[in-house]
Design a protein around this motif. Structure first.
Motif: not given
Length: 113
Positions: A1-8, A109-110
């Protein structure tokens, strides 16, 4: 699984004052759904009323910011998802709720973080 940043950024949200309550509820509903789906990591908004400080390795603080982040504000969330396509899906749901486009970025990913 990968983490994603969703922003505005805050200025991307062009919503009439009378519509802000509905926008807030719509965006919180998407976040509730992300939590229910088990993909929510964390989120929030950057407090523009508190100035940023630059912290050096020795702990010294100065009232400044990196030039490219001086106007960093707005809302964001981090979701952990199986694919970029899933991240685009959630970002589009947030865009509809917030009534503004969302920026999508993938975290590197680390394995130790």
């Amino acid at each position: 699984m990968t983490k994603f940043l969703i922003s505005f950024p805050a200025n991307a949200m062009q919503v009439a004052d009378e519509d802000m309550a509905a926008v807030g509820e719509a965006s919180r509903e998407v976040i509730r759904q992300a939590k229910a789906a088990g993909v929510y990591v964390f989120g929030g908004g950057l407090n523009s009323e508190v100035a940023s400080v630059m912290v050096a390795a020795d702990g010294a603080c100065t009232s400044e910011a990196y030039p490219q982040t001086r106007e960093l504000d707005g809302g964001f969330c981090v979701l952990e998802l199986p694919s970029r396509e899933a991240a685009i899906h959630w970002a589009s749901r947030l865009a509809a709720a917030c009534r503004c486009r969302q920026e999508l970025r993938e975290f590197y990913h680390d394995p130790e973080s």
